[in-house]
Scaffold this active site. Structure first.
Site, PDB file in Angstrom:
ATOM      1  N   GLU A  30      36.898   3.983 -17.396  1.00  0.00           N
ATOM      2  CA  GLU A  30      37.408   5.301 -17.009  1.00  0.00           C
ATOM      3  C   GLU A  30      37.367   5.486 -15.488  1.00  0.00           C
ATOM      4  OE1 GLU A  30      35.168   4.628 -19.322  1.00  0.00           O
ATOM      5  OE2 GLU A  30      35.248   6.032 -21.002  1.00  0.00           O
ATOM      6  N   LYS A  73      37.518   3.200 -13.177  1.00  0.00           N
ATOM      7  CA  LYS A  73      38.580   2.398 -12.555  1.00  0.00           C
ATOM      8  C   LYS A  73      39.891   3.181 -12.547  1.00  0.00           C
ATOM      9  CE  LYS A  73      41.397  -1.697 -13.453  1.00  0.00           C
ATOM     10  NZ  LYS A  73      41.143  -2.495 -12.245  1.00  0.00           N
ATOM     11  N   ASP A  96      39.387 -27.366  -7.960  1.00  0.00           N
ATOM     12  CA  ASP A  96      38.948 -26.218  -7.158  1.00  0.00           C
ATOM     13  C   ASP A  96      37.478 -25.905  -7.373  1.00  0.00           C
ATOM     14  OD1 ASP A  96      41.470 -25.618  -6.060  1.00  0.00           O
ATOM     15  OD2 ASP A  96      42.065 -24.466  -7.830  1.00  0.00           O
ATOM     16  N   GLU A 103      28.551 -19.896  -3.677  1.00  0.00           N
ATOM     17  CA  GLU A 103      27.877 -18.705  -4.187  1.00  0.00           C
ATOM     18  C   GLU A 103      26.860 -19.028  -5.280  1.00  0.00           C
ATOM     19  OE1 GLU A 103      31.628 -16.877  -5.245  1.00  0.00           O
ATOM     20  OE2 GLU A 103      30.923 -16.663  -7.286  1.00  0.00           O
ATOM     21  N   HIS A 135      39.125 -27.518  -3.215  1.00  0.00           N
ATOM     22  CA  HIS A 135      39.443 -26.338  -2.410  1.00  0.00           C
ATOM     23  C   HIS A 135      38.298 -25.351  -2.464  1.00  0.00           C
ATOM     24  CE1 HIS A 135      41.220 -22.625  -1.026  1.00  0.00           C
ATOM     25  NE2 HIS A 135      40.989 -22.081  -2.207  1.00  0.00           N
ATOM     26  N   HIS A 149      45.393 -13.300   2.195  1.00  0.00           N
ATOM     27  CA  HIS A 149      45.012 -11.941   1.772  1.00  0.00           C
ATOM     28  C   HIS A 149      45.677 -10.880   2.635  1.00  0.00           C
ATOM     29  CE1 HIS A 149      41.774 -14.669   0.511  1.00  0.00           C
ATOM     30  NE2 HIS A 149      41.916 -14.024  -0.619  1.00  0.00           N
TER      31      HIS A 149
HETATM   32  N1  GLN Z   1      44.271 -23.029  -7.483  1.00  0.00           N
HETATM   33  C1  GLN Z   1      43.866 -21.669  -7.412  1.00  0.00           C
HETATM   34  C2  GLN Z   1      45.031 -20.803  -6.955  1.00  0.00           C
HETATM   35  O1  GLN Z   1      45.805 -21.241  -6.173  1.00  0.00           O
HETATM   36  C3  GLN Z   1      42.695 -21.480  -6.483  1.00  0.00           C
HETATM   37  C4  GLN Z   1      42.195 -20.065  -6.438  1.00  0.00           C
HETATM   38  C5  GLN Z   1      40.911 -19.855  -5.653  1.00  0.00           C
HETATM   39  O2  GLN Z   1      40.521 -20.678  -4.855  1.00  0.00           O
HETATM   40  N2  GLN Z   1      40.238 -18.769  -5.850  1.00  0.00           N
HETATM   41  O3  GLN Z   1      45.176 -19.683  -7.339  1.00  0.00           O
HETATM   42 ZN    ZN Z   2      40.782 -20.111  -2.719  1.00  0.00          ZN
END
Ligand code: GLN
Ligand code: ZN
Length: 755
Positions: free
Chosen positions: A17, A19, A598, A604, A640, A693
């Site tokens: 709610e 959100k 990935d 984290e 990545h 981003h």
């Molecule tokens: N392969 C994923 C993408 O391109 C990697 C996303 C990530 O690193 N959080 O969406």
């Molecule tokens: Zn990423």
């Protein structure tokens, strides 16, 4: 009498709610008073739930419209100068400007709350701050609860945690230098709560579970010495780890109570009881506030009984290990959950019941609560014996099949160069292409059964082909299939692996209005069928350029799930690693010459205490290598990570031995180069040269500069050029100019170096 207590309840609401109310308000569809009203309804409902569950001690002030740390920032008047101007005076305007930014102002920094997936707003310290008791929210919520008949215990973040998590933005003082200015405001807050009628206050100090130097402990002694006199009784709440090393200091603080996380750090209980001063209240965190498993009530009761025998029943509280913010609200709303597994689970609501039973049974004995103990014992026994949890096949494979080691890097480098024939400064992307409205809608209608398997397949093929043609047009060197078939990089794999289940509504707040619904890993993990081969092979069939296969690594899958608690996390991670290994093998066999695994969550997963880092890094690296080693020398393995904070874990990053690692280099380009100046990294590096981003489109010139700067520290032959993360949140008309700029930057570097 022993008491049952809670430290915090999920604030987002069982149906998210909060959100919806937040997003409607942000979109300008509702007014501030509508948002306030939703907050009040949720608070009342949550207090009522807790009271109805029979809880003796109910928190207030644990509610927040965005984040409890941001609330503390406003309470203490620690609003950074850039948000203090006029124009932000409308209700909530300043608050959400700090949380989310405005057209002209960036948001405050946000980062992960200890080792959880919850994010908090990072307090900023600078000499121009004058702290004051600037927002009476905490007192208002106490009064609000009282008016509704709930005698709640207010929760605030303590001064040590506040300063420890803050960042000094200006001036040459350290965070601790701000303590003296902060304490009078804390004293005022506590006095105001006392005046409003609060007899206890919960002061959260999870920072005590971190490595803290003597200066910080001295500060704690000073702080609580100053606050205890003029305050209601203080329940000092430590959680997320052990405070065993600080117990002598913590137990002499003049506070009335101390909360210990006995789930994360059971080993600290005996030491604490040995030193426990008479008349101090122990809040025993024995119900896991971080995970969704049902408590083994019999085992927990033994701990409660032991604690009670030392501290005495009037000084014992039984509680969750930490706030229940980190678990979903209520198991009962999950209608279609696997019937075998459901009895093994407990969400926030069920955890309240467990706490109440344990507090009662600590005094009256388990017979008084026989049905609850009987059910819990059964569930524990069934879970332990289940064939779905313990697979002999998985166990035998992990015991007998050793997976390790690829060909030496030099051999791989040569084989890959010969096979792939890539130009200098090769360009690629991180995997996903825009998840447009059409993509999400097709998935939703498919899931509802509105379109057939064949229709959905057709749709995904068309999207994939479009993405391939697009990448050929902008002349990227290594293509991807686009990940249109994936909702989420963990969920997609979890749904195809054995050992996972998914919920419908088990949302947990990640930050602000954003929630996640982590998969539950309940049992041994294996991979019955290939998961990605079809899409990668299809994409490769469309083009003569190499297509990179795209997998989520074992550590990230582990990190973003609720993980079974009946074996070490490491053991579960290894099982996932074997499953990913199989996928790598099958991708290679299907003709995929480059495979990216990935691991954005590797960092984290680091434990809170530095002393525990190496052990974690060792098994995490091991799991990655298990996954990767299915690839022959000529198959190029990429990984990545979306961040560039590597200094402290570089040896482990190098030990992954990925042929290419792509990392964030857009925001922290310079820092990164410093790191590689110090550390001799031999494999290839994909520089994430632009920030996906941000809606801003980068220019070829600036991208070229970034790579050229890197080429003064790293060898040009080591460098790849790519965005800093996947493109799924962007629109096609943003992606096109950005990638074109990136490709032309690479081309210009190439022509220069060939001159
Ligand atoms: N392969 C994923 C993408 O391109 C990697 C996303 C990530 O690193 N959080 O969406
Ligand atoms: Zn990423």
């Amino acid at each position: 009498m022993s008491k049952s207590a809670n430290l915090g309840f999920p604030r987002i609401g069982g149906d998210r709610e909060l959100k919806r109310a937040l997003e409607a308000f942000w979109a300008g569809k509702t007014r501030a008073r509508d948002l306030e009203a939703t907050g009040a309804v949720l608070r009342r409902a949550h207090w009522a739930r807790q009271k109805n569950a029979g809880l003796d001690i109910i928190p207030c002030g644990d509610f927040s419209f965005y984040d409890q740390m941001l609330d503390m920032i406003t309470t203490l008047g620690a609003v950074p100068a850039r948000y203090r101007g006029e124009g932000l005076d409308a209700p909530f305007a300043r608050y959400f400007a700090m949380a989310r930014g405005t057209a002209g102002l960036p948001a405050m920094e946000m980062t992960k709350w200890f080792d959880t997936n919850y994010h908090y707003i990072v307090p900023e310290l600078s000499p121009d701050l004058t702290f004051s008791f600037a927002d009476s929210r905490i007192v208002d919520e106490f009064t609000e609860a009282k008016a509704q008949g709930f005698d709640a215990r207010p929760v605030i973040i303590g001064p040590i945690t506040f300063l420890r998590l803050a960042k000094v933005k200006a001036g040459d003082e350290g965070a601790l230098d701000y303590l003296d200015r902060l304490l009078p405001v804390y004293a005022e807050i506590l006095a105001a709560l006392q005046a409003a009628g609060a007899s206890w206050v919960q002061v959260d100090e999870p920072a005590f579970c971190l490595d803290l130097g003597d200066d910080w402990l001295a500060a704690a002694t000073k702080a609580y010495g100053a606050l205890a006199g003029a305050a209601p009784n203080i329940m000092l709440a430590t959680y997320f780890g052990s405070v065993a090393d600080k117990l002598p200091a913590l137990l002499t603080l003049p506070v009335a109570g101390l909360h210990l996380d006995i789930v994360r750090a059971p080993e600290q209980l005996d030491g604490a009881l040995d030193l426990w001063p008479r008349g101090k209240t122990l809040s025993l965190g024995v119900v896991d506030g971080r995970n969704i498993w049902r408590t083994d009530l019999s085992a927990a009761l033994k701990l409660a009984a032991k604690a009670r025998s030392v501290v005495g029943s009037e000084f014992l509280e039984v509680a969750p290990s930490c706030s229940l913010l980190h678990v979903p609200v209520d198991l009962n709303v999950e209608e279609a959950l696997d019937a075998e597994i459901r009895p093994w689970l407990a969400f926030a609501q069920q955890k309240l019941d467990e706490v109440v039973v344990l507090a009662g049974a600590a005094d009256e004995g388990r017979e008084a609560y026989a049905p609850a103990f009987h059910d819990a014992d059964d569930a524990v026994a069934e879970r332990r014996a289940s064939r779905r949890v313990h697979s002999p096949v998985v166990a035998a494979r992990l015991a007998n099949e050793r997976l390790d080691g690829r060909a030496p890097r030099a051999e791989r480098e040569e084989a890959q160069a010969a096979k792939l024939g890539l130009p200098a400064y090769p360009t690629t992307t991180i995997g996903s292409f825009p998840q447009t409205q059409a993509v999400r809608q097709a998935r939703a209608t498919y899931r509802k059964g509105v379109i057939s398997d064949a229709q959905y397949d057709e749709f995904l093929r068309a999207e994939t082909e479009k993405a391939i043609r697009f990448q050929e047009d902008v002349e990227l060197d290594v293509l991807v299939h686009g990940e249109f078939e994936r909702n989420d990089m963990v969920e997609y794999f979890g749904e195809l692996l054995e050992g996972f289940i998914f919920t419908k509504k088990a949302w947990v707040q990640s930050y602000g209005s954003r929630c996640v619904k982590p998969p539950i890993i309940f049992g041994d993990v294996s991979r019955p069928v290939p998961m990605t081969v079809k899409w990668s092979a299809y994409a490769q069939s469309l083009t003569s350029r190499p297509v990179k296969g795209m997998l989520t690594g074992p550590v990230t899958i582990l990190q973003w799930s609720f993980v079974r608690d009946d074996q070490p996390r490491e053991a579960t991670c290894r099982q996932i690693a074997y499953a990913i290994h199989d996928e790598v093998r099958d991708l290679e066999a299907a003709g995929i010459g480059i495979i990216q695994i990935d691991e954005p969550a590797l960092r984290e997963g680091l434990p809170l205490r530095q002393a525990d880092w190496q052990r974690y890094l060792d098994w995490a690296v091991d799991c990655f290598r298990i996954s990767a080693c299915a690839a022959g020398a000529a198959t190029q393995i990429h990984t990545h990570m979306c961040y560039a904070e590597f200094e402290d874990i570089l040896p482990s990053i190098a030990a992954l031995d990925a042929d290419v690692i792509s990392i964030e280099a857009s925001r922290s380009g310079m820092e990164l180069l410093g790191v590689f100046r110090e550390f001799d990294y031999g494999n290839e590096i994909g520089l994430g040269v632009y920030d996906i981003h941000s809606p801003r489109c980068p220019e070829a010139g600036e991208l070229r500069e970034k790579v050229a700067a890197a080429a003064t520290v790293l060898k040009p032959e080591q460098l790849w050029v790519n965005p800093d993360c996947g493109l799924k949140t962007r629109a096609w008309d943003e992606v096109k100019p950005a990638l074109s700029a990136m490709v032309s930057a690479a081309k210009s570097l190439r022509s220069e170096s060939s001159r």
